[in-house]
Scaffold this motif. Structure first.
Motif, PDB file in Angstrom:
ATOM      1  N   LEU A 111       7.363 -49.003  24.413  1.00  0.00           N
ATOM      2  CA  LEU A 111       8.341 -48.423  24.517  1.00  0.00           C
ATOM      3  C   LEU A 111       8.282 -49.380  22.907  1.00  0.00           C
ATOM      4  O   LEU A 111       9.363 -50.412  23.052  1.00  0.00           O
ATOM      5  CB  LEU A 111      10.056 -48.406  25.643  1.00  0.00           C
ATOM      6  N   LEU A 112       8.758 -48.831  21.720  1.00  0.00           N
ATOM      7  CA  LEU A 112       9.137 -49.266  20.858  1.00  0.00           C
ATOM      8  C   LEU A 112       9.869 -49.184  20.210  1.00  0.00           C
ATOM      9  O   LEU A 112      10.871 -47.980  19.572  1.00  0.00           O
ATOM     10  CB  LEU A 112       8.040 -49.104  19.694  1.00  0.00           C
ATOM     11  N   PHE A 113      10.739 -50.233  19.660  1.00  0.00           N
ATOM     12  CA  PHE A 113      12.174 -50.617  19.666  1.00  0.00           C
ATOM     13  C   PHE A 113      12.275 -50.391  18.129  1.00  0.00           C
ATOM     14  O   PHE A 113      11.968 -51.811  17.537  1.00  0.00           O
ATOM     15  CB  PHE A 113      13.387 -50.786  20.420  1.00  0.00           C
ATOM     16  N   VAL A 114      13.379 -49.866  17.205  1.00  0.00           N
ATOM     17  CA  VAL A 114      13.327 -49.876  16.039  1.00  0.00           C
ATOM     18  C   VAL A 114      14.338 -50.201  15.967  1.00  0.00           C
ATOM     19  O   VAL A 114      15.428 -48.991  15.456  1.00  0.00           O
ATOM     20  CB  VAL A 114      12.510 -49.315  15.229  1.00  0.00           C
ATOM     21  N   ASP A 115      14.716 -51.220  15.563  1.00  0.00           N
ATOM     22  CA  ASP A 115      16.850 -51.875  14.778  1.00  0.00           C
ATOM     23  C   ASP A 115      16.438 -51.360  13.376  1.00  0.00           C
ATOM     24  O   ASP A 115      15.863 -51.447  12.664  1.00  0.00           O
ATOM     25  CB  ASP A 115      17.211 -53.158  15.094  1.00  0.00           C
ATOM     26  N   GLU A 116      17.914 -50.854  13.134  1.00  0.00           N
ATOM     27  CA  GLU A 116      17.991 -50.474  11.836  1.00  0.00           C
ATOM     28  C   GLU A 116      17.321 -49.038  11.363  1.00  0.00           C
ATOM     29  O   GLU A 116      16.519 -49.308   9.677  1.00  0.00           O
ATOM     30  CB  GLU A 116      17.793 -51.402  10.903  1.00  0.00           C
ATOM     31  N   ILE A 117      16.518 -48.558  12.296  1.00  0.00           N
ATOM     32  CA  ILE A 117      14.934 -47.756  11.911  1.00  0.00           C
ATOM     33  C   ILE A 117      15.659 -47.066  10.229  1.00  0.00           C
ATOM     34  O   ILE A 117      14.857 -46.404   9.617  1.00  0.00           O
ATOM     35  CB  ILE A 117      15.154 -46.355  12.945  1.00  0.00           C
ATOM     36  N   HIS A 118      16.929 -46.162   9.425  1.00  0.00           N
ATOM     37  CA  HIS A 118      17.250 -46.318   9.006  1.00  0.00           C
ATOM     38  C   HIS A 118      17.261 -46.408   7.025  1.00  0.00           C
ATOM     39  O   HIS A 118      17.156 -46.354   6.609  1.00  0.00           O
ATOM     40  CB  HIS A 118      18.739 -45.469   8.639  1.00  0.00           C
ATOM     41  N   ARG A 119      16.448 -48.486   7.303  1.00  0.00           N
ATOM     42  CA  ARG A 119      16.281 -48.840   5.965  1.00  0.00           C
ATOM     43  C   ARG A 119      14.401 -48.305   5.480  1.00  0.00           C
ATOM     44  O   ARG A 119      14.592 -48.860   4.450  1.00  0.00           O
ATOM     45  CB  ARG A 119      16.219 -50.120   6.622  1.00  0.00           C
ATOM     46  N   PHE A 120      14.374 -47.474   7.228  1.00  0.00           N
ATOM     47  CA  PHE A 120      12.605 -47.448   6.310  1.00  0.00           C
ATOM     48  C   PHE A 120      12.644 -46.395   5.697  1.00  0.00           C
ATOM     49  O   PHE A 120      13.646 -45.463   5.189  1.00  0.00           O
ATOM     50  CB  PHE A 120      11.774 -47.299   7.666  1.00  0.00           C
ATOM     51  N   ASN A 121      12.110 -46.672   4.021  1.00  0.00           N
ATOM     52  CA  ASN A 121      11.794 -45.147   3.539  1.00  0.00           C
ATOM     53  C   ASN A 121      11.294 -43.564   3.611  1.00  0.00           C
ATOM     54  O   ASN A 121      11.173 -44.134   5.303  1.00  0.00           O
ATOM     55  CB  ASN A 121      11.363 -45.778   2.532  1.00  0.00           C
ATOM     56  N   ARG A 122      10.714 -42.866   3.664  1.00  0.00           N
ATOM     57  CA  ARG A 122      10.505 -41.578   3.810  1.00  0.00           C
ATOM     58  C   ARG A 122       9.549 -41.776   4.285  1.00  0.00           C
ATOM     59  O   ARG A 122       8.771 -41.006   5.798  1.00  0.00           O
ATOM     60  CB  ARG A 122      10.568 -40.592   3.058  1.00  0.00           C
ATOM     61  N   ALA A 123       8.246 -42.293   3.918  1.00  0.00           N
ATOM     62  CA  ALA A 123       6.807 -42.600   4.121  1.00  0.00           C
ATOM     63  C   ALA A 123       6.789 -43.454   5.173  1.00  0.00           C
ATOM     64  O   ALA A 123       5.928 -43.191   6.489  1.00  0.00           O
ATOM     65  CB  ALA A 123       6.445 -43.537   2.868  1.00  0.00           C
ATOM     66  N   GLN A 124       7.589 -44.165   5.110  1.00  0.00           N
ATOM     67  CA  GLN A 124       7.470 -45.225   6.598  1.00  0.00           C
ATOM     68  C   GLN A 124       7.879 -44.370   8.109  1.00  0.00           C
ATOM     69  O   GLN A 124       7.253 -44.580   8.965  1.00  0.00           O
ATOM     70  CB  GLN A 124       8.236 -46.736   6.625  1.00  0.00           C
ATOM     71  N   GLN A 125       8.997 -43.577   7.970  1.00  0.00           N
ATOM     72  CA  GLN A 125       9.124 -43.076   8.424  1.00  0.00           C
ATOM     73  C   GLN A 125       8.551 -41.534   9.170  1.00  0.00           C
ATOM     74  O   GLN A 125       8.325 -41.541  10.460  1.00  0.00           O
ATOM     75  CB  GLN A 125      10.910 -42.276   8.595  1.00  0.00           C
ATOM     76  N   ASP A 126       7.602 -41.067   8.103  1.00  0.00           N
ATOM     77  CA  ASP A 126       7.114 -40.289   8.645  1.00  0.00           C
ATOM     78  C   ASP A 126       5.169 -40.673   9.644  1.00  0.00           C
ATOM     79  O   ASP A 126       4.893 -40.538  10.665  1.00  0.00           O
ATOM     80  CB  ASP A 126       5.942 -39.546   7.901  1.00  0.00           C
ATOM     81  N   SER A 127       5.582 -42.199   9.449  1.00  0.00           N
ATOM     82  CA  SER A 127       4.438 -42.854  10.173  1.00  0.00           C
ATOM     83  C   SER A 127       4.991 -43.001  11.280  1.00  0.00           C
ATOM     84  O   SER A 127       3.726 -43.380  12.138  1.00  0.00           O
ATOM     85  CB  SER A 127       3.813 -44.360   9.867  1.00  0.00           C
TER      86      SER A 127
END
Length: 436
Positions: A111-127
């Motif tokens: 279970l990967l918990f990513v805090d402040e996930i909105h701070r990742f850019n589009r490419a990082q979110q796509d990963s």
């Protein structure tokens, strides 16, 4: 070095903030999120079904997002891994994904918990997409921002959004009672000061426990603080409520509804109430901007300009002079003609977008930058409106499989009366050109 500290159990003896010491160890200890964790809560149902899936936790700070994610990992026998989008980059994500793949090969999920996930850019979110799709990780992203605006559509389509609510008075009182039990002593506050502390916390459980810890540290033996003493100890201005103890949300609701009801005097009264109580003036400025777009809209387009100008004026002047700019903007929006047509139209559009999915726009209005796209008919037959009579071609802009919809319906008030005339005129032109 970390292992040596853990082996010696030095970490257990290190001082820990009250909020950390009181972190729940079971899901049923989470306060204020019964809609998610109650007997029929959304998360309870997922756990019961044994199919958690990837999730996005959306809500204000101090509402339990990180704790719930950690406890969900325990409930589902997944290894809990936490990262922050503020401090992590692509290289960090690759390492996390590689470790998760190794666990998966050994039969252990992550279970990967990513805090402040909105701070990742589009490419990082796509990963995240490949590891979500193949089950390498169960992703839980936490954000205080609206996921619809801050997260990629592709990521959102693979995750379910769970909304965490600001803690209400009862939930905060429950937290304080737990703190008193853990400390073995009551908070040295009278009833009025205790209510003020809860109001100061503004729905944030972590803030409530931090304030409580400050009070215990400051109190002398046998001392009990009243409201004024609380303010002095915490260096925060306590909201001033009457004996009914109306909360922050009651007052902001009264302010907004007074504007919607075109009563500038009542609106000014509630504005003054909140400012005197120590409310953040920029919070009020943001609400006035919201009133301008939600309740006035295009009935008076200048309302948004005035509201934004008041916010900028406060930023420039500060208190108390800048508060007059907020009062001026409030009078403007309260006395402006009202229309929620734009708001309602946008809600209709959102429902339509959800119901109909990702329909392709008609090729006639798509650009054709490549030869292949031109051969496929992209942009073929497009009429440049500025070259058409009345600068209006009347062509269809809706997907081929979706007939034209009427989402925006202007009211017969203010400037929207003129917009309605314009739309009626274009509709007549469209019909004439369709029939000719």
């Amino acid at each position: 070095m970390t292992d040596l500290f853990q082996a010696a159990k030095l970490e257990e003896d290190a001082p820990r903030p009250l909020a950390d010491r009181l972190r729940p160890t079971r899901l049923d200890e989470i306060a204020g999120q019964d809609h998610l964790l109650g007997a029929d809560g959304a998360l309870t149902r997922l756990i019961r079904a044994g199919a958690l899936g990837s999730l996005v936790f959306w809500g204000p700070p101090g509402t339990g997002k990180t704790t719930v994610a950690r406890l969900l990992a325990h409930e589902t026998n997944l290894v809990f891994v936490q990262i922050s989008a503020i401090f992590s980059g692509v290289a960090d994500l690759k390492k996390v994904f590689e470790a998760a793949r190794a666990r998966r090969a050994a039969g252990q999920g992550t279970l990967l918990f990513v805090d402040e996930i909105h701070r990742f850019n589009r490419a990082q979110q796509d990963s995240f997409l490949p590891v979500m799709e193949d089950g390498t990780v169960t992703l839980i992203g936490a954000t205080t921002e609206n996921p619809s605006f801050e997260l990629n559509a592709a990521l959102l389509s693979r995750a379910r959004v769970m909304t965490f609510k600001a803690l209400d008075e009862a939930a905060l009182e429950k937290l304080l009672a737990r703190a008193e039990q853990a400390e073995g002593r009551p908070l040295p506050l009278d009833a009025d000061a205790r209510a003020a502390l809860i109001a100061m916390s503004d729905g944030d459980g972590r803030a409530a426990l931090t304030l409580a810890e400050e009070i215990w540290r400051a109190a002398k033996p046998g001392e009990t603080f009243d409201r004024a003493g609380l303010v002095e100890v915490t260096q925060r201005r306590a909201p001033i409520y009457d004996k009914a103890q109306e909360g922050h949300y009651n007052l902001i609701s009264a302010l907004h509804k007074s504007v919607r009801g075109s009563d500038p005097d009542a609106a000014l009264y509630y504005l003054a109430r909140m400012l005197v109580a120590g409310e953040d003036p920029l919070f009020l400025a943001r609400r006035i901007v919201r009133m301008a777009v939600e309740d006035i809209g295009l009935a008076d387009p200048q309302a948004l300009v005035v509201a934004n100008a008041a916010k900028d004026a406060y930023d420039f002047l500060g208190s108390p002079e800048g508060e007059l700019a907020l009062a001026q903007a409030l009078i403007y929006v309260a006395t402006a003609p009202k229309s929620n047509a734009a708001y309602v139209a946008f809600q209709r559009a959102r429902r339509l977008a959800v119901d109909k999915g990702s329909l392709m726009p008609p090729k006639i209005i798509l650009n054709a930058p490549t030869k292949m796209m031109r051969e496929e008919g992209y942009g073929e037959g497009y009429e440049y409106d500025h070259d058409a009579p009345e600068a209006f071609s009347g062509q269809n802009y809706w997907p081929d499989s979706l007939k034209a919809q009427k989402l925006y319906r202007p009211v017969e008030r203010g400037f929207e009366r003129e917009i309605a005339k314009r739309l009626d005129y274009w509709e007549r032109l469209r019909k004439e050109r369709r029939d000719s």
